[in-house]
Structures are given as structure tokens and as C-alpha cells.
Design an enzyme around this catalytic site. Sequence first.
Site, PDB file in Angstrom:
ATOM      1  N   SER A  38     -18.672  -0.013   5.534  1.00 48.81           N
ATOM      2  CA  SER A  38     -20.020  -0.777   4.922  1.00 48.81           C
ATOM      3  C   SER A  38     -20.045  -0.027   3.912  1.00 48.81           C
ATOM      4  CB  SER A  38     -20.802  -1.466   5.706  1.00 48.81           C
ATOM      5  OG  SER A  38     -21.459   0.237   6.407  1.00 48.81           O
TER       6      SER A  38
ATOM      7  N   LYS B  98     -26.663   4.558  -0.650  1.00 50.84           N
ATOM      8  CA  LYS B  98     -26.537   3.565   0.302  1.00 50.84           C
ATOM      9  C   LYS B  98     -28.004   2.731   0.795  1.00 50.84           C
ATOM     10  CE  LYS B  98     -24.238   1.649   4.295  1.00 50.84           C
ATOM     11  NZ  LYS B  98     -23.060   1.702   5.318  1.00 50.84           N
TER      12      LYS B  98
ATOM     13  N   SER C 168     -17.657   3.448   8.507  1.00 45.99           N
ATOM     14  CA  SER C 168     -18.295   3.156   6.985  1.00 45.99           C
ATOM     15  C   SER C 168     -18.225   3.942   6.087  1.00 45.99           C
ATOM     16  CB  SER C 168     -19.435   2.020   7.187  1.00 45.99           C
ATOM     17  OG  SER C 168     -19.412   0.893   7.958  1.00 45.99           O
TER      18      SER C 168
END
Length: 438
Positions: free
Chosen positions: A127, A57, A151
Site C-alpha cells: 500500500s 505515507k 506494503s
Amino acid sequence: MELVDSVLDRIDQVEPRLGAYTAVWADRARRAARDAEREIAAGRVRGALHGVPVGLKDLIDVAGTATTASSKVRTDHRAGSNSAVAARLAAAGAVLIGKTHTHEFAYGLTTPQTRNAWDRGRVAGGSSGGSAVAVAAGAATFALGTDTGGSVRVPASLNGVVGLKPTYGLVPRHGVTSLSWSLDHVGTITRTVEDASLVLPVLAGHDPRDPASRPGRPRPGAAADLSGLRVGVPRNHYFEHVDPVVEAAVRTAIDRLADLGARLVEVEIPMARYVQAVQWGLMVPEATAYHERTLRAAPDLYGADVRALLEAGELMSAGDYLRAQRARTLMRESWSRLLAEVDAIAAPAVPVAAVPAGQETVTWPDGTVESVSDAYVRLSAPANITGVPALSVPVGHDAEGMPIGMQLLGRPLAEDLLLRVGHAYELIRPAHGLAPVA
């Protein structure tokens, strides 16, 4: 080399349609694969992740590369050193394949830059949407994400893969861009629970550079029958305002746990009506404090949704924040008592499957209207507030073929048990393979 090349080829095929990555390091990955191949051929095997390609990420620092947090604010930011998790993956011989998209600064539940791997017209979840989509589409063997209010688990559920949020502090966050320091966790997204059990021990363990870091190295045992295991089934909160198709799929999965020998116990989730107030009461002011200088220096560089949340944080009082902290303490204590009565809790990971991109609200049969972000965070936030581990596993699809997830929650540092339960369930549920990438 063949494994890494196959993943890079898959990225070339699907990335124009999905937008999972912010950067792909093809040359670097191939060099690392060649090195891994030589080491393995010489008998120097570093472990289960040696030569395995991973996506990170875009909050996670890798020395010499950009960490943009999918934001114009960080366009020129380059990491001077590795984050703790990137260093541990590199030491284990994993091949870092690239950075995956996040909702800007992880402050959202949809990741609008990325499309769902099962239906490009639907949200990826967030996210950590880029990480979940990459794994679901075969554009990464596994990936790392972060989980502040769900997330990791939300996008994993919406894309039909496995998401693990470990116990708070078990995986160090040094070198990871923060959203809310007291709620942030680094977690894993994998295709199977068995894969998650191989990745977590590499990441876990104390790091003095993270003030919340704690010791621990999970060693999940082989899946067996679940005889004698007490699985809590919530009578409140987790099955309220939930799509009936989601509820049916999750309850069917819970029944399968009983078939494996688990004893189902109905439980009451404590302080449930305070969950979202406490989550937002902690997250909003902590996020605003982190962005205070940049928000004032370059507010126009933020996306409108993130800027609005950051500005809202400036209006919250110290008293509100302290009340949220006190409520969190009470919630942790009450969850500790609850988890003394059962070994794990099984519940929906999300109340509804992936909604169409651009949809802003969910309307329930009783007329209640809820924002999409509130709907997705509502069932995942308790594990962030209390810091307990939570594992999302795919359990089926809705009428339109979109994935549905169940989450398993347990006591602090009980990842081994959750992974054992998840793997036992996984063994009796046929794998669906890669997402279709519509």
C-alpha cells in the site's frame, strides 16, 4: 537549500504524471531547509539526516496537517501532534516534504491513485505505493511507509528501490493509522541499502505509547565479504508460482552472495500452506474492528474494494480469529527453529513484476488463477506473521524493463546483518539511478 529545492523541482516535473503525493509542503520544507543550513554552517550537525528531504505515507501523523489515509472518510482529519516517527525525524533535522499516497487505509497492494515510476500503465504496488514511486522518481530522498502484508517491500520491489520492514515493534507506531495492529510495521523506502542503514537507527527504539514497542538501535557495520554466513535458499513456497524471469534474476543474485563468501543452504519453509489463511485470518477482523463505527456511520465513503473487505470482516467468527492466532504462534516457533539453522534467507520479494493497471488476476502456466493482491502478498506475508525483519533489494529487470526484487529475511532484531548482506550485494551490482518516469 539546493537539495530541497531540487526535490521540490522534481516533484513539479513528475507529480502530474505519477500522483505520488497527497500533499506537498513546499514553503514549510524551504523554511526547514534554511534552518538546517544555518545550524550546519554553525557546526551544529544533528546527524546523517540533517537537511535531507523525506516523504511520509499518509497514515503518519504530522502535527497540524491532514492524515487522510487517501480516503474520503478522513477528508477533515488533522493531526493534533506528531507521530513518534515524525518527531524522531524532526529531531534528527530531516525535512518533511509532504504526504504520499497509500492504497486506501493501506488495505490493498496496488495504490490505484499512483502510477509506477518505470511505466505509468502499470501498478505502483502498495500500500506504500506513493512512497516507493516518490523515491524511485527522485521526488523524495527517502520515504516512510507501513508494511502489514508486504506494503513496503512490494512497491519497493516493483519500483526498483530498497524497502525495509523492521522487526515487529522495533519502530514505534504511535500516531500511525492502523490497518491490523498485530501485523503493522513502520518501514523505510530508500534508493540504496546504505541509505536504509542511516535512516533506521533514527526511527528505532522503545516508545511507551506503542504497546508492542521494544528497545533496540541497529548499528550495521561496514559491508565486507560474507565468508561463513549461512544463507537459506527455500526449496518450497518462495519459488512456487513465480515468473521464470523473476526466479532467474533472484537465483543469480543469490549466486552472487555465494561469490561473496556466503554458504548456501537449502531450507524448507515451515507451515507454508497456511500463510495466506493466517494472514487474512488476522488482518481482516482486526481491520474491521478498527473501522467498525465509521463503516456503519458512513459506508459509502469507502472505496468499493476496501468496503467489501471491511464488511467481510464482520462475518468472521471469534473462533476463526483465535485459530489464526494459534497458527501464528506455531509459525513463529517453527521460523525460530529455521533461523537457528541459517543466518538469513534469500528469496523473491514478489512473484511477478508490476502488472498492468486494472489487471485483476495472474494466471500461472499450470492453469492456477490468483488475484493480483494474493500474488503480491503471498511471498511477503510470512515476515509480517512472524514479525521477523525483511529487506527488499533490486536485482534486475524483466524483458519489458520492469524492476525485480529479492528479499532477505533474518532473525528478530537482526537488521544489522540483513543490511550488511544487502549492502555487500549492492556494492557489486551497478546502481541504475532514478526510474525513467515514462
